[in-house]
Design an enzyme around this catalytic site. Sequence first.
Site, PDB file in Angstrom:
ATOM      1  N   GLN A   8       4.854   4.118   8.026  1.00  0.00           N
ATOM      2  CA  GLN A   8       4.398   3.679   9.346  1.00  0.00           C
ATOM      3  C   GLN A   8       5.546   3.297  10.267  1.00  0.00           C
ATOM      4  OE1 GLN A   8       1.153   0.910   9.384  1.00  0.00           O
ATOM      5  NE2 GLN A   8       0.182   1.795   7.602  1.00  0.00           N
ATOM      6  N   LYS A  53       3.129   9.480   7.576  1.00  0.00           N
ATOM      7  CA  LYS A  53       2.306   9.385   8.785  1.00  0.00           C
ATOM      8  C   LYS A  53       2.982   9.831  10.086  1.00  0.00           C
ATOM      9  CE  LYS A  53      -0.224   5.436   6.939  1.00  0.00           C
ATOM     10  NZ  LYS A  53      -1.634   5.780   7.044  1.00  0.00           N
ATOM     11  N   ARG A  71      -4.210  -5.349  13.172  1.00  0.00           N
ATOM     12  CA  ARG A  71      -3.032  -4.469  13.193  1.00  0.00           C
ATOM     13  C   ARG A  71      -3.029  -3.720  14.507  1.00  0.00           C
ATOM     14  NH1 ARG A  71      -2.337  -0.795   7.858  1.00  0.00           N
ATOM     15  NH2 ARG A  71      -4.439  -0.156   8.394  1.00  0.00           N
ATOM     16  N   TRP A 100       0.882  -1.181   0.000  1.00  0.00           N
ATOM     17  CA  TRP A 100       0.000   0.000   0.000  1.00  0.00           C
ATOM     18  C   TRP A 100       0.909   1.217   0.000  1.00  0.00           C
ATOM     19  CZ3 TRP A 100      -5.555   0.183   0.762  1.00  0.00           C
ATOM     20  CH2 TRP A 100      -6.072   1.494   0.713  1.00  0.00           C
ATOM     21  N   ASP A 109       9.559   2.821   1.687  1.00  0.00           N
ATOM     22  CA  ASP A 109       8.428   3.608   2.175  1.00  0.00           C
ATOM     23  C   ASP A 109       8.285   3.334   3.670  1.00  0.00           C
ATOM     24  OD1 ASP A 109       5.951   4.551   2.920  1.00  0.00           O
ATOM     25  OD2 ASP A 109       4.863   3.707   1.213  1.00  0.00           O
ATOM     26  N   GLU A 155       7.815  -1.500   1.454  1.00  0.00           N
ATOM     27  CA  GLU A 155       7.670  -1.194   2.884  1.00  0.00           C
ATOM     28  C   GLU A 155       8.579  -2.163   3.650  1.00  0.00           C
ATOM     29  OE1 GLU A 155       3.197  -1.225   3.832  1.00  0.00           O
ATOM     30  OE2 GLU A 155       3.328  -1.648   1.704  1.00  0.00           O
TER      31      GLU A 155
HETATM   32  C1  LIG Z   1       3.154   2.206   3.868  1.00  0.00           C
HETATM   33  C2  LIG Z   1       2.239   3.300   3.402  1.00  0.00           C
HETATM   34  N1  LIG Z   1       2.671   4.143   2.451  1.00  0.00           N
HETATM   35  C3  LIG Z   1       1.909   5.140   2.003  1.00  0.00           C
HETATM   36  C4  LIG Z   1       0.637   5.328   2.476  1.00  0.00           C
HETATM   37  C5  LIG Z   1      -0.201   6.431   1.934  1.00  0.00           C
HETATM   38  O1  LIG Z   1      -0.177   7.495   2.799  1.00  0.00           O
HETATM   39  P1  LIG Z   1      -1.297   8.635   2.672  1.00  0.00           P
HETATM   40  O2  LIG Z   1      -2.588   7.987   2.996  1.00  0.00           O
HETATM   41  O3  LIG Z   1      -0.857   9.642   3.683  1.00  0.00           O
HETATM   42  O4  LIG Z   1      -1.233   9.144   1.293  1.00  0.00           O
HETATM   43  C6  LIG Z   1       0.149   4.487   3.463  1.00  0.00           C
HETATM   44  C7  LIG Z   1      -1.204   4.695   3.990  1.00  0.00           C
HETATM   45  O5  LIG Z   1      -1.779   3.918   4.688  1.00  0.00           O
HETATM   46  C8  LIG Z   1       0.969   3.436   3.936  1.00  0.00           C
HETATM   47  O6  LIG Z   1       0.544   2.588   4.875  1.00  0.00           O
END
Ligand SMILES: Cc1ncc(COP(=O)(O)O)c(C=O)c1O
Length: 437
Positions: free
Chosen positions: A247, A273, A407, A139, A244, A211
């Site tokens: 989180q 975040k 989660r 995501w 990324d 991630e």
């Molecule tokens: C790992 C990761 N990257 C990017 C995003 C996207 O972030 P945003 O919702 O602030 O655009 C999320 C959102 O849940 C995420 O979990």
Amino acid sequence: MSGMRAVTSSPAVATDQLIRYGGEFPDLLIETAAGSWLTTSDGRRILDFTSGQMCATLGHGHPAILEAMRDAGERVVHLFSCFLSRDVPELARELMAVLPEPLARAMFLSTGGEANEAALRLAKLHTGGYEVLAFAGSWHGMTAGAASSTYSAGRRGYGPPLPGTMALPTPNAYRCPIAHCRDRCDLACLDAGMALADSQSVGAPAAVIAEPILSAGGIVPLPEGYMARLREHCDERGMLLILDEAQTALGRVGAMFAFERHGVVPDVVTLSKTLGGGLPLSATVTTDAVENDAVDKGFLHFTSHVSDPLPAAVGRAVLRTVLADELPRRALELGARLRAGLEELQRRHEPIGDVRGEGLMLGVDLVSDRDTRAPAERFGTGVTERCIELGLNVNIVRFPGLGSVLRIAPPLTIAPEEIDLGLEILDRALREAGPRQ
Ligand SMILES: Cc1ncc(COP(=O)(O)O)c(C=O)c1O
């Protein structure tokens, strides 16, 4: 008034004029939030085990954030996108002090999707390619480029993703994506995924975006050795490695950055975040080499809120607090307590198939059968619903093929007794959630 609809007088939650961007809204209104607690309009208290949308690592209403907002509000909130205020370069300097070389340059945006969008655009401009690999359980956001590399959900019905996007198997050893390992990943899925990508490539590689702990994908930490091997695959193909850390950054996993424990430095890291602690602030950070080359090639990435002063001031306050209060260490200690509690629940509750994660970012994989590991999907939803009734907010991710996973990511400022209380509520919800299916 002609042509205008009457505003309906308010039931507890009037949602008939809202777009339902994620299904139906829960039947509650949050009035206030402080520390690890939410209070509803009818006075119920809910312990927040998701830190809002995984952002509020300092808890809700942290004094340092409020002070930074007040102070910035009195000085300057928003500017023409080319103008800088003091907080923007200062935040960059303070971030570089905690990031390893050669990461050296940052730009500040609002959301995680935007930060990934900028990262992908940098990678494409720098490499001249456009092929981007991401995990099948990823995501990365809802903007077009980020969404094209988001495979866990939301792909159907929106037309073609960007050309060149390809999926890599998610290295979940509990649910091996290539039915090869059980409980211990030997990286075969990575090599197979890269070979498959090679066979699809038209010779325009740009990046892998990943991630370090997949979140929507079911709380899947990258296995031992995975990131280093991924780095090699990227280098062999001239692709940038984008991590990324939306989180995972700034303490949650027991380190400032999740990539630290893998001994790998990415070409680009994105933060979002946790950087704003609940306010919209994100960062794309890269090396001098990538930045210089992209700028030589005319890099352009304006948004209305790029380099906005107020969120940058908040980001500085968050970073300062994470360091001063040693929140990574706290996440390790409290994470061990939470994990021990979840493992104890696993011994008593058959539906808990697996407990995994790092620091205070933990996942509870719910199964209808421990042997087949078939996801207990409806049961998982029942557990979260019962938790809310009992005063605990826990989120479930359950996308096809990725399991049904609770989660759990409370604020890093949570008290040990609040962790214990959350475990007690979860214990009760697991008993009362209804049939295991
Ligand atoms: C790992 C990761 N990257 C990017 C995003 C996207 O972030 P945003 O919702 O602030 O655009 C999320 C959102 O849940 C995420 O979990």
